[in-house]
Every structure is written in structure tokens, then in C-alpha cells.
Design a protein around this motif. Sequence first.
Motif, PDB file in Angstrom:
ATOM      1  N   GLY A   1       0.832  -1.194   0.000  1.00  0.00           N
ATOM      2  CA  GLY A   1       0.000   0.000   0.000  1.00  0.00           C
ATOM      3  C   GLY A   1       0.868   1.245   0.000  1.00  0.00           C
ATOM      4  O   GLY A   1       1.880   1.305   0.709  1.00  0.00           O
ATOM      5  N   ILE A   2       0.507   2.225  -0.799  1.00  0.00           N
ATOM      6  CA  ILE A   2       1.272   3.471  -0.918  1.00  0.00           C
ATOM      7  C   ILE A   2       0.364   4.636  -0.560  1.00  0.00           C
ATOM      8  O   ILE A   2      -0.669   4.857  -1.213  1.00  0.00           O
ATOM      9  CB  ILE A   2       1.826   3.643  -2.342  1.00  0.00           C
ATOM     10  CG1 ILE A   2       2.830   2.532  -2.643  1.00  0.00           C
ATOM     11  CG2 ILE A   2       2.474   5.019  -2.511  1.00  0.00           C
ATOM     12  CD1 ILE A   2       3.289   2.511  -4.081  1.00  0.00           C
ATOM     13  N   LEU A   3       0.748   5.371   0.478  1.00  0.00           N
ATOM     14  CA  LEU A   3      -0.057   6.495   0.962  1.00  0.00           C
ATOM     15  C   LEU A   3       0.781   7.758   0.972  1.00  0.00           C
ATOM     16  O   LEU A   3       1.842   7.802   1.608  1.00  0.00           O
ATOM     17  CB  LEU A   3      -0.573   6.212   2.372  1.00  0.00           C
ATOM     18  CG  LEU A   3      -1.316   4.886   2.585  1.00  0.00           C
ATOM     19  CD1 LEU A   3      -1.740   4.753   4.041  1.00  0.00           C
ATOM     20  CD2 LEU A   3      -2.523   4.783   1.657  1.00  0.00           C
TER      21      LEU A   3
ATOM     22  N   ASP B   1      -6.171   2.555   7.377  1.00  0.00           N
ATOM     23  CA  ASP B   1      -6.872   1.322   7.731  1.00  0.00           C
ATOM     24  C   ASP B   1      -7.293   0.545   6.484  1.00  0.00           C
ATOM     25  O   ASP B   1      -7.247  -0.695   6.457  1.00  0.00           O
ATOM     26  CB  ASP B   1      -8.094   1.643   8.592  1.00  0.00           C
ATOM     27  CG  ASP B   1      -7.705   2.082  10.008  1.00  0.00           C
ATOM     28  OD1 ASP B   1      -6.578   1.778  10.434  1.00  0.00           O
ATOM     29  OD2 ASP B   1      -8.539   2.743  10.664  1.00  0.00           O
ATOM     30  N   ASP B   2      -7.678   1.261   5.450  1.00  0.00           N
ATOM     31  CA  ASP B   2      -8.034   0.600   4.195  1.00  0.00           C
ATOM     32  C   ASP B   2      -6.819  -0.092   3.589  1.00  0.00           C
ATOM     33  O   ASP B   2      -6.902  -1.239   3.128  1.00  0.00           O
ATOM     34  CB  ASP B   2      -8.603   1.625   3.217  1.00  0.00           C
ATOM     35  CG  ASP B   2      -9.041   0.984   1.913  1.00  0.00           C
ATOM     36  OD1 ASP B   2      -9.873   0.050   1.949  1.00  0.00           O
ATOM     37  OD2 ASP B   2      -8.547   1.403   0.845  1.00  0.00           O
ATOM     38  N   ALA B   3      -5.668   0.581   3.608  1.00  0.00           N
ATOM     39  CA  ALA B   3      -4.446  -0.004   3.055  1.00  0.00           C
ATOM     40  C   ALA B   3      -3.990  -1.198   3.876  1.00  0.00           C
ATOM     41  O   ALA B   3      -3.554  -2.221   3.326  1.00  0.00           O
ATOM     42  CB  ALA B   3      -3.351   1.054   2.983  1.00  0.00           C
TER      43      ALA B   3
ATOM     44  N   ALA C   1       7.275  -6.373  -6.417  1.00  0.00           N
ATOM     45  CA  ALA C   1       6.026  -6.381  -5.663  1.00  0.00           C
ATOM     46  C   ALA C   1       4.930  -5.740  -6.504  1.00  0.00           C
ATOM     47  O   ALA C   1       5.157  -5.339  -7.650  1.00  0.00           O
ATOM     48  CB  ALA C   1       6.201  -5.642  -4.339  1.00  0.00           C
ATOM     49  N   THR C   2       3.742  -5.634  -5.928  1.00  0.00           N
ATOM     50  CA  THR C   2       2.633  -5.016  -6.648  1.00  0.00           C
ATOM     51  C   THR C   2       1.933  -4.014  -5.741  1.00  0.00           C
ATOM     52  O   THR C   2       1.941  -4.162  -4.503  1.00  0.00           O
ATOM     53  CB  THR C   2       1.623  -6.081  -7.133  1.00  0.00           C
ATOM     54  OG1 THR C   2       0.660  -5.476  -7.998  1.00  0.00           O
ATOM     55  CG2 THR C   2       0.904  -6.732  -5.973  1.00  0.00           C
ATOM     56  N   VAL C   3       1.357  -2.993  -6.330  1.00  0.00           N
ATOM     57  CA  VAL C   3       0.682  -1.946  -5.556  1.00  0.00           C
ATOM     58  C   VAL C   3      -0.751  -2.384  -5.290  1.00  0.00           C
ATOM     59  O   VAL C   3      -1.540  -2.586  -6.211  1.00  0.00           O
ATOM     60  CB  VAL C   3       0.714  -0.605  -6.307  1.00  0.00           C
ATOM     61  CG1 VAL C   3      -0.053   0.465  -5.522  1.00  0.00           C
ATOM     62  CG2 VAL C   3       2.151  -0.157  -6.548  1.00  0.00           C
ATOM     63  N   SER C   4      -1.086  -2.549  -4.015  1.00  0.00           N
ATOM     64  CA  SER C   4      -2.439  -2.971  -3.636  1.00  0.00           C
ATOM     65  C   SER C   4      -3.376  -1.790  -3.468  1.00  0.00           C
ATOM     66  O   SER C   4      -4.557  -1.862  -3.820  1.00  0.00           O
ATOM     67  CB  SER C   4      -2.392  -3.771  -2.333  1.00  0.00           C
ATOM     68  OG  SER C   4      -1.727  -3.023  -1.318  1.00  0.00           O
ATOM     69  N   VAL C   5      -2.868  -0.709  -2.924  1.00  0.00           N
ATOM     70  CA  VAL C   5      -3.645   0.515  -2.686  1.00  0.00           C
ATOM     71  C   VAL C   5      -2.721   1.690  -2.936  1.00  0.00           C
ATOM     72  O   VAL C   5      -1.560   1.680  -2.517  1.00  0.00           O
ATOM     73  CB  VAL C   5      -4.171   0.593  -1.240  1.00  0.00           C
ATOM     74  CG1 VAL C   5      -4.855   1.929  -0.987  1.00  0.00           C
ATOM     75  CG2 VAL C   5      -5.114  -0.555  -0.932  1.00  0.00           C
ATOM     76  N   ARG C   6      -3.228   2.697  -3.621  1.00  0.00           N
ATOM     77  CA  ARG C   6      -2.493   3.950  -3.754  1.00  0.00           C
ATOM     78  C   ARG C   6      -3.470   5.076  -3.477  1.00  0.00           C
ATOM     79  O   ARG C   6      -4.450   5.252  -4.203  1.00  0.00           O
ATOM     80  CB  ARG C   6      -1.890   4.087  -5.150  1.00  0.00           C
ATOM     81  CG  ARG C   6      -1.054   5.342  -5.302  1.00  0.00           C
ATOM     82  CD  ARG C   6      -0.406   5.415  -6.665  1.00  0.00           C
ATOM     83  NE  ARG C   6      -0.252   6.801  -7.071  1.00  0.00           N
ATOM     84  CZ  ARG C   6      -0.064   7.198  -8.319  1.00  0.00           C
ATOM     85  NH1 ARG C   6      -0.019   6.312  -9.296  1.00  0.00           N
ATOM     86  NH2 ARG C   6       0.064   8.471  -8.590  1.00  0.00           N
ATOM     87  N   ALA C   7      -3.223   5.799  -2.405  1.00  0.00           N
ATOM     88  CA  ALA C   7      -4.166   6.829  -1.988  1.00  0.00           C
ATOM     89  C   ALA C   7      -3.412   8.003  -1.396  1.00  0.00           C
ATOM     90  O   ALA C   7      -2.232   7.916  -1.073  1.00  0.00           O
ATOM     91  CB  ALA C   7      -5.150   6.262  -0.969  1.00  0.00           C
ATOM     92  N   SER C   8      -4.136   9.109  -1.245  1.00  0.00           N
ATOM     93  CA  SER C   8      -3.552  10.324  -0.700  1.00  0.00           C
ATOM     94  C   SER C   8      -4.554  10.972   0.244  1.00  0.00           C
ATOM     95  O   SER C   8      -5.769  10.848   0.049  1.00  0.00           O
ATOM     96  CB  SER C   8      -3.186  11.293  -1.836  1.00  0.00           C
ATOM     97  OG  SER C   8      -2.600  12.467  -1.326  1.00  0.00           O
ATOM     98  N   SER C   9      -4.039  11.640   1.250  1.00  0.00           N
ATOM     99  CA  SER C   9      -4.927  12.377   2.159  1.00  0.00           C
ATOM    100  C   SER C   9      -4.337  13.747   2.447  1.00  0.00           C
ATOM    101  O   SER C   9      -3.139  13.981   2.254  1.00  0.00           O
ATOM    102  CB  SER C   9      -5.121  11.611   3.469  1.00  0.00           C
ATOM    103  OG  SER C   9      -4.050  11.849   4.356  1.00  0.00           O
TER     104      SER C   9
END
Length: 409
Positions: A195-197, A251-253, A231-239
Motif C-alpha cells: 500500500g502506498i499512501l 486502515d483501508d491499506a 512487488a505489486t501496488v495494492s492501494v495507492r491513496a492520498s490524504s
Amino acid sequence: MTRDPSGQARSVEDHAGIIARMLEPLSEQPPEETVRLDAALGRVTAEEVRSEVDLPLFRNSQMDGYAVRAADIRSAPVALEVSGDIPAGHTSPVTLIAGTALRIMTGAPVPTGSDTIVPVEDTELVLGRDDDLEGAVVEIRRSRAAGEYVRERGSDVRRGEVLVSAGTRLAPRHLAALAAAGVETVRARARLRVGILTTGSELISSGAPGFGQVYDANGVALAALVEESGATVSVRASSDDDPAAFERILDDALAQSDLVITSGGISKGAYEVVREVLHPRGADVTTVAMQPGGPQATAVVGGVPVFAFPGNPVSTQVSFVVFLRDPLRAAAGLPPIPPVEAALTADLQSVPGRRQFLRGLLDGSGGVAPVAGHSSHLVAGMARADVLIDVPAEAEAVEAGATVTVWTL
């Protein structure tokens, strides 16, 4: 803020060791999965793959030409009747009549009774036409030994032999061999889900930036680095800098990932959203004696490792290369990318007390020159570099001609 017993910031080696130990369980018993061949490029095989067929599958011609018996052309030049035609893809067995020739195309099955192929360049059709072989006669201009230009069944690999060993990172050449043997799927190491945040109220992903806004380069950079490391990106999000917003994407990641990487929000100032959220969850927030990339944090939340990097684009990329690249590659079954040595081609200045990772460019002859400046915001300068020059913490300057350690980007 975690420091070693001497009161100094944590060393690069110590922090790298902490991260490596956190990721060891993910590489000791890596999960496996079945992968379609058309999606297997770059994957690492979990077991050896043996051929279930002979390759070639049948005796076939290496050349366009004529299938003959070597005994019939021993006294070449010799004229032979053309008794038929065998194109590639011919599916009915053919038998060569002694004293005649059969025209044959590359890859076509060699007829029973033939033991050699004469390339078309060594022949001339003296009767008949290429498009009508009725009554045709071919002149064979030179003799050929038995076996010439005949690909024997199983001469490449025999049924039951290993096509690809376990632990092989599949390249196009491996996929070609597997496809030729009719293999449709392989067992491969499952890719770690990362996961990438990214954080910061100033970040935007697209459109025209408003005053005080910047494009989110770190999300793109980290995703590319993760994929490049197997590896692989499961989640990519920003806040933005609202702790509740970051906690939601975290929590989602965590629910979808084997590990999580964050960028930004861990320094000593205000609005440090990652530090605010992770510290109560047991994060180790520290300063590493390096530049760029000093602020660092690690945590294990719900059994998932979290690695928090500083937010400046160069700091984020340097942190990944120094701390995460090799552990991720190990988990994927890939070899490490160790630092190498190069000769410095220009003087450089350094900040004493902090190990520097300066951008550099190799010149192709074993030399390396500094690129751009020290600042961690110079992302375009990072793009011009192909290595990081590793300058020891005690160095204030390094003169041209000195041997330096470099990390390949």
C-alpha cells in the motif's frame, strides 16, 4: 524521537537492519500462486518446470529447399524428379520415393526416407515451375551429408527435462521456451502487496495547481519503485493533513496489503499527520543520520509493517533505495543490487555529521560526477542522475579522483 545510547541520530546501517528484520517473515516462506504465461513476465518461478514434450516436436526442415536421400546426391550435380511439395503446417505423413526429391519449407515435417535437406540456394528447377511442380525436375548442385539441415525430434529438449529452474525470474526467452512446450501456467512467488499512501494538503494528482499546491510525485515514484522491486501496488491513496482522513486510508491499506509505505507527515513541525496517527499505535519515530531522508518511522499495525518516509520527492526515493529496495527484492526472490565503486570526476562538498546520498551520473568509463545540488526537492535533478554517491558522515569534502561508493538507481 529515538536515538542510540550515545545520543546521536540512528545510523543508516542500524535503521536498514530494523527494516530488514521486519520484512524477513515475508521472504522466509513466500506464498505461491499460479500465473498465466501471458502475465508471467518478471515473475519468479516457485518450482522447476519440466517439459512434457520433446522439442522439436517432430523432425523438421531447417531450410527452404528439397528433402532427399544423401545417397542419391553423392555424385552431385544430379537431376532428380520432384515428387511433391511439403509446406510448413503439413499434417499428413509423407514418404520420399528413392531417387526423387520433395520440395520442403522451413519447419515442415521431414518425410520418411529422407535424411538430408538441400537448401534452395544449391538447386535449380530445370523442368516445371515454382507454382506447378507437375513433372518438375530439380538439379542438385552439391552433395550433402546425412543429417544436414534436419532438426531431429528432441534435439533441443527431451520430455521430462528441465525447461526453467526454480527461482528463475522469467524473461522473454524463458516464456518463449515454455510456450513452445505448450506450458500455459507456472507456479510463481506471489507478489507482495504494497500500500502506498502520500500525505499533504498541498498535493494534487492532476489539473492546474492552485496557489501553494504541488503535484503528487511521490505516489507515482513509489508505485514504480515497488513494481520494479518485484512487488505489486495494492492501494495507492492520498490524504490531506487531517488525521481522521489519513487514518481512514491507512486502515483501508492495512486491510489489503502485506506492507504499507507512507510519505510525508513525520517531521517535527505541525500538521505531521502520519506521526500523529502512528505514534499512538506504537510507531518508532526517529531521525537517521543521513541526508536526504533523515526523518523516518516504522510500525507494525495489525501485524502489517508500515514504513514512513519523509515527503520531499528526493528524500522519498532515496529512502526507498537505501532501506526497502533490497528487502523487497529478497521477498520477491530477486538478487540484491549492491553498491559499487566509481572514481569521482569532480570535487564535491558535504555536510559533516550526516551520511550524504548525492545524485550522480556515471560517465561510462568508471567515473561519476555529481548532478544537481544537495536539496531534497530537486526532483528534476534526480531524474538526470543514474546513481547515488554515498559520502561518509565524517567527510566535509571529497576531491576528484577519489574512489566513492555509488548506489545504482
